[in-house]
Write a protein that holds these residues in place. Structure first.
Motif, short mmCIF file in Angstrom:
data_model
loop_
_atom_site.label_atom_id
_atom_site.label_comp_id
_atom_site.label_asym_id
_atom_site.label_seq_id
_atom_site.Cartn_x
_atom_site.Cartn_y
_atom_site.Cartn_z
N LEU A 1 0.83 -1.21 0.00
CA LEU A 1 0.00 0.00 0.00
C LEU A 1 0.86 1.25 0.00
O LEU A 1 0.50 2.27 -0.62
CB LEU A 1 -0.93 -0.01 1.22
N THR B 1 -2.98 5.67 -3.17
CA THR B 1 -4.26 5.23 -2.62
C THR B 1 -5.20 6.40 -2.35
O THR B 1 -6.14 6.26 -1.58
CB THR B 1 -4.04 4.43 -1.33
N SER C 1 -6.91 3.30 1.34
CA SER C 1 -6.11 2.08 1.41
C SER C 1 -6.81 0.98 2.19
O SER C 1 -6.61 -0.21 1.91
CB SER C 1 -4.74 2.38 2.02
#
Length: 536
Positions: free
Chosen positions: A8, A13, A51
């Protein structure tokens, strides 16, 4: 494989980027534009981090790709109020921009999946997150949790002689997977917990939560809703990052209960209460397939197909299909079909001649018991506006055939629409029996779907401010007394009481439907009388 925090960290994100990628992926896969748009949606700051949603999707069994509607839901859930901070332990954090969120999508639209993925990602990424979810009853609350527990079990390493269950749980970051009817929960090593509860105030008292999720909230009646809120909302009182989420589809019992209350409040105050609402307006035609692609994000995203929805429409009652797939709430017997304020705003003076470039027609409608009848003219402007004008509204029905004959003598090309039922059929027979005169050649009986299309046309024009109507007491009373009813696959106007007369509204809608299918006459009729002289 599930995403990791490191994965991530290397991804963009942000809400705006993830949404753009999701739309592009859907359009590439389906080969068509993503046309679904929420009817109501709260603003999401472009840099909102989603995320948690992406991580949660990767943890589902099987893993799911992001969808545009899912990103929208995650964006509203994850948006932060950057104008202030709250103390969480020894840290200060930005609280949710929307402490209360309502989500409405049709069946197979990924509503539950999107909320679940976002909350699952929170539990994995944020320590000591407590989530409580409930559904319409205890059995279905448990039913929601059981496959989630099974999904986690499948993620654990295979059992081995020297590997305990605790060790297998720890390998995927879990402490406990607990199974017991009505008390299922997941506990993470980071002290996050997700548990289910019965939709009862007593089942929720005495604890605290960061998230309280009411799924399928449309199924909760007024009494259950009131008691449940009384027990559930205090769970969030001591949690500065607390959030209540209410999601579902419309109730078959009508416009009441927790879900409807939240939905109406959020629609009027989307800056205060978060909302993602994919639904059709009350005036919409539920059989319109273009509407399906605009309203149902699951169809637009390729999760379901138009063939499936056609099959559902064929098998289901129209009102149930509209409720389940288009999120159209049922209207009660006293709920008016048209917005009275928007209708009143369209009042104009009567016209003496049709505006240049307009196609027009007339229609008649008789009260069900033959107590009165109306003849109404409707014209379609080039820009799509409708003008309707009640030409005659009188007691009884004996006068109608003669007035129609006078109208056609003045305007030989005039079309006359009517619904061939009840007293209308008797009037049509009377016109047809007259061997002389042109009226019988100009009669156009309308099929049920055409009558429904006229009602939908008028309702839509009222909603967008495009129905002009000449001052008329009979039309005013008809609009005031008209509700919706369904017949097969059609939605029609009906009376809210046995004594109401809505014949003027019905005739106006039928004339508008006829006019909408006509070409405007070549001549402008500048020196021709409109209909007032023809009908006296």
């Amino acid at each position: 494989m599930p995403l990791t925090p490191d994965d991530l960290a290397q991804m963009d994100t942000s809400y705006v980027s993830v949404l753009a990628r999701a739309v592009a992926d859907v359009e590439e896969e389906t080969g068509r534009p993503f046309t679904a748009q929420p009817r109501h949606m709260s603003e999401v700051p472009p840099d909102t981090d989603v995320s948690t949603y992406l991580l949660g999707l990767s943890l589902l069994n099987p893993p799911q790709p992001p969808t545009p509607q899912g990103v929208m839901i995650a964006g509203v859930l994850e948006a932060l109020d950057t104008s202030r901070t709250v103390r969480v332990g020894v840290e200060r954090k930005h609280p949710p921009l929307y402490p209360e969120v309502v989500v409405q999508l049709g069946r197979r639209g990924t509503k539950t999946t999107s909320v679940e993925a976002t909350l699952l990602g929170r539990a994995e990424l944020r320590e000591r997150t407590t989530i409580v979810s409930t559904a319409q009853d205890g059995t279905r609350s448990s039913a929601f949790m059981r496959p989630r527990l099974a999904a986690y079990e499948r993620r654990r390493p295979p059992a081995a002689r020297n590997l305990t269950e605790a060790a297998r749980n720890a390998a995927i970051g879990l402490r406990t997977l607990y199974r017991s009817q009505g008390r299922e929960y997941v506990e993470w090593l980071n002290d996050s917990v997700w548990s289910c509860a019965k939709p009862e105030a007593e089942a929720l008292r005495g604890s605290a939560a960061d998230v309280m999720w009411f799924d399928e909230a449309g199924e909760l009646d007024d009494s259950t809703s009131e008691n449940l809120l009384a027990g559930a909302l205090p769970l969030l009182d001591t949690r500065p990052m607390g959030q209540a989420i209410v999601s579902g589809t419309p109730s078959e019992d009508g416009r009441s209960g927790m879900f409807w209350t939240y939905l109406e409040d959020a629609r009027s105050r989307p800056e205060k209460i978060g909302i993602v609402d994919f639904s059709a307006e009350d005036y919409s035609d539920p059989t319109d397939e273009d509407l399906w692609h605009r309203v149902h994000p699951g169809l637009a995203a390729g999760i379901t197909t138009v063939e499936v929805l056609r099959s559902r429409l064929e098998r289901m009652a129209l009102d149930k299909f509209a409720r389940e797939y288009l999120c159209m709430w049922p209207v009660g017997a006293t709920t008016t079909a048209l917005d009275p304020e928007r209708y009143a705003a369209g009042e104009v003076d009567p016209l003496g001649t049709p505006p240049p470039g307009c196609a027009w027609a007339i229609a008649f409608d008789c009260d069900l018991e033959g107590r009165s009848a109306s003849i109404v003219a409707s014209a379609i402007y080039p820009d799509g506006r409708v003008h309707s004008q009640v030409m005659e509204h009188r007691p009884g029905i004996a006068w109608v055939a003669g007035s129609l004959g006078a109208a056609v003598r003045a305007h030989p090309q005039l079309l006359i629409g009517y619904d061939p039922i009840g007293a209308n059929a008797r009037v049509a027979q009377e016109v047809q029996s007259k061997r002389s005169g042109r009226a019988r050649q100009r009669l156009r009986p309308l099929a049920l779907r055409e009558v429904a299309a006229g009602a939908s046309l008028i309702a839509e024009r009222v909603q967008i401010g495009a129905w002009e109507h000449a001052t008329s007491k009979s039309l005013d009373l008809g609009v005031e007394a008209a509700a919706w009813r369904t017949s097969g696959d059609s939605r029609l106007f009906k009376r809210t009481s046995a004594s109401a007369d809505i014949s003027a509204l019905i005739a106006a809608s039928e004339a508008a439907h006829l006019a909408a299918g006509l070409e405007a006459p070549a001549e402008d009729h500048d020196d021709a009388s409109y209909l007032a002289p023809a009908l006296g």
